[in-house]
Design an enzyme around this catalytic site. Structure first.
Site, short mmCIF file in Angstrom:
data_model
loop_
_atom_site.label_atom_id
_atom_site.label_comp_id
_atom_site.label_asym_id
_atom_site.label_seq_id
_atom_site.Cartn_x
_atom_site.Cartn_y
_atom_site.Cartn_z
N CYS A 134 -22.10 -28.90 1.82
CA CYS A 134 -23.25 -29.09 1.12
C CYS A 134 -23.93 -27.57 1.53
CB CYS A 134 -24.06 -30.01 1.54
SG CYS A 134 -25.65 -29.94 0.52
N CYS A 137 -27.74 -28.42 1.86
CA CYS A 137 -28.37 -29.06 3.04
C CYS A 137 -28.26 -28.23 4.19
CB CYS A 137 -27.35 -30.22 3.36
SG CYS A 137 -27.03 -31.39 1.87
N ASP A 138 -27.24 -27.35 4.24
CA ASP A 138 -27.06 -26.56 5.74
C ASP A 138 -27.06 -24.94 5.63
OD1 ASP A 138 -26.50 -29.28 6.79
OD2 ASP A 138 -24.51 -29.00 6.14
#
Length: 318
Positions: A134, A137-138
Site C-alpha cells: 500500500c 499507507c507507507d
C-alpha cells in the site's frame, strides 16, 4: 442452535466498527474471527493516517483497541472459519469449521481482500520492514529514498506516480515488455522523470540485511541474466483477491469476486446480508474507509431488523 440477531464475519476495521455500533445499540452482535484476527492491518507496523493518533499507532494495537471497545459494549467473539451460508431460508444458517452451525437474522460480511504476492524468497519475511502492498499507507516512510514498484497495471502506475511525491527514485519492474495499464496511466508514469523502468524482468528474491530490505534480484526473461537492483522499499501492486470464495456465488459479486452493494449503502443482492470494508471496495482499500462502511453496515442492519428496509431491496442490484 441459538439464534443471533446479527453475525459479523471478519474482524478488520470494518467488522470491528460494525460491532462497536451494533453493540452500543444493544444488538449483541456475534463476531466470527477467521484465520487472521484483526485483518491485514495487523501485518503492518506504524499506522499514521488513521485519525486521532497524533504519533501514529501500530496496526496490531489499533485492532486490539477496537476489539476491546466492541467487547466493552457487549459484542462477543468466536474463532472459526465460515465455510457456507444457507441463504434459501430465514433465518440464515452459517456453517463454521470445527463448530456447530449458527443461525442469524442478519449477516455482515467484512472478510476483506488479500493482496496478491509474488511468492518469492524474502517477500513475506520482510513485510512491514521494507515490503509493502500500500503506497498510500507507507509512502511517507520513504521520503528521499529509492523504491521499487512491481506490477504493470493501472494500480502499479498510480502507486508509482504517488510514490514520487516522497521517493527520490521509483523503479517499475514488470515481467512483460508491455504494460497492462491504460494508455493515460502509462503516459502519466512515462512522463514522470522520477520513474525508471525495468521491463521484461521477473522479480525472483527480496534481499535484506540486518532486518531491512536492501534490494531485489531480477532475471531478464530473454537473456536469463540475473541483476541486483538496490532499493529501500518494495511495493507490490499486482492486485488483490477479495475473500469471498466461501460464499459459493450465493451473494452477487463482480467478475473479480468483490461483493456488489447498492450504491450509497451496504445492501447486497440477498435481503438481510450486508457487506462492508475491502470485500466490497475496489477503489480505496484504506482502514478509515473500511471503518466508515462498517458504520454504514451497522446502521443498515438496525433499520433492516426494525422492518424499515424491506422495500429497498426491490430496487437494488441489477
Amino acid at each position: 442452535m441459538e439464534k443471533q440477531k446479527v453475525v459479523i464475519i471478519g474482524t478488520g476495521p470494518a467488522g470491528l466498527t460494525a460491532a462497536i455500533y451494533l453493540a452500543r445499540a444493544n444488538m449483541n452482535p456475534l463476531v466470527i474471527e477467521g484465520q487472521q484476527p484483526g485483518g491485514q492491518l495487523t501485518l503492518t507496523t506504524e499506522v499514521e493516517n488513521f485519525p486521532g493518533f497524533i504519533e501514529g499507532i501500530t496496526g496490531t494495537e489499533l485492532m486490539d483497541n477496537m476489539r476491546k471497545q466492541a467487547e466493552r459494549f457487549g459484542a462477543t467473539f468466536m474463532n472459526g472459519w465460515v465455510t457456507d451460508i444457507r441463504t434459501t431460508q430465514r433465518p440464515f444458517v452459517l456453517s463454521i469449521s470445527g463448530s456447530d452451525d449458527i443461525v442469524a437474522d442478519s449477516i455482515i460480511i467484512s472478510t476483506g481482500a488479500s493482496a496478491k504476492w509474488l511468492g518469492i524468497p524474502g517477500e513475506k519475511e520482510n513485510f512491514g520492514r521494507g515490503v509493502s502492498t500500500c503506497a498510500t499507507c507507507d509512502g511517507f516512510f520513504y521520503r528521499g529514498k529509492k523504491v521499487i514498484v512491481v506490477g504493470g497495471g493501472d494500480s502499479a502506475m498510480e502507486e508509482a506516480n504517488f510514490l514520487t511525491k516522497f521517493a527520490s527514485e521509483v523503479t517499475v519492474i514488470h515481467r512483460r515488455n508491455e504494460l497492462r495499464a491504460s494508455k493515460i496511466m502509462q503516459d502519466r508514469a512515462r512522463g514522470n522523470q522520477k520513474i525508471k523502468w525495468a521491463l521484461n524482468k521477473a522479480t525472483t528474491e527480496v534481499v535484506d540485511e540486518n532486518g531491512k530490505v536492501t534490494g531485489v534480484k531480477v532475471t531478464d526473461n530473454d537473456t536469463k541474466e540475473e541483476e541486483f537492483i538496490k532499493t529501500d522499499g518494495l511495493f507490490l501492486a499486482i492486485g488483490h483477491t477479495p475473500n469471498t470464495a466461501f460464499l459459493n456465488g450465493k451473494v452477487k459479486t463482480d467478475e473479480n469476486g468483490y461483493i456488489i452493494v447498492k450504491p450509497g449503502s451496504t445492501l447486497t443482492s440477498v435481503p438481510g446480508i450486508f457487506a462492508c470494508g475491502d470485500v466490497q471496495d475496489v477503489t480505496y482499500k484504506q482502514a478509515i474507509t473500511a471503518a466508515g462502511t462498517g458504520c454504514m453496515a451497522a446502521l443498515d442492519v438496525e433499520k433492516y431488523l426494525e422492518g424499515e428496509m424491506a422495500l429497498d431491496w426491490s430496487q437494488t442490484l441489477s
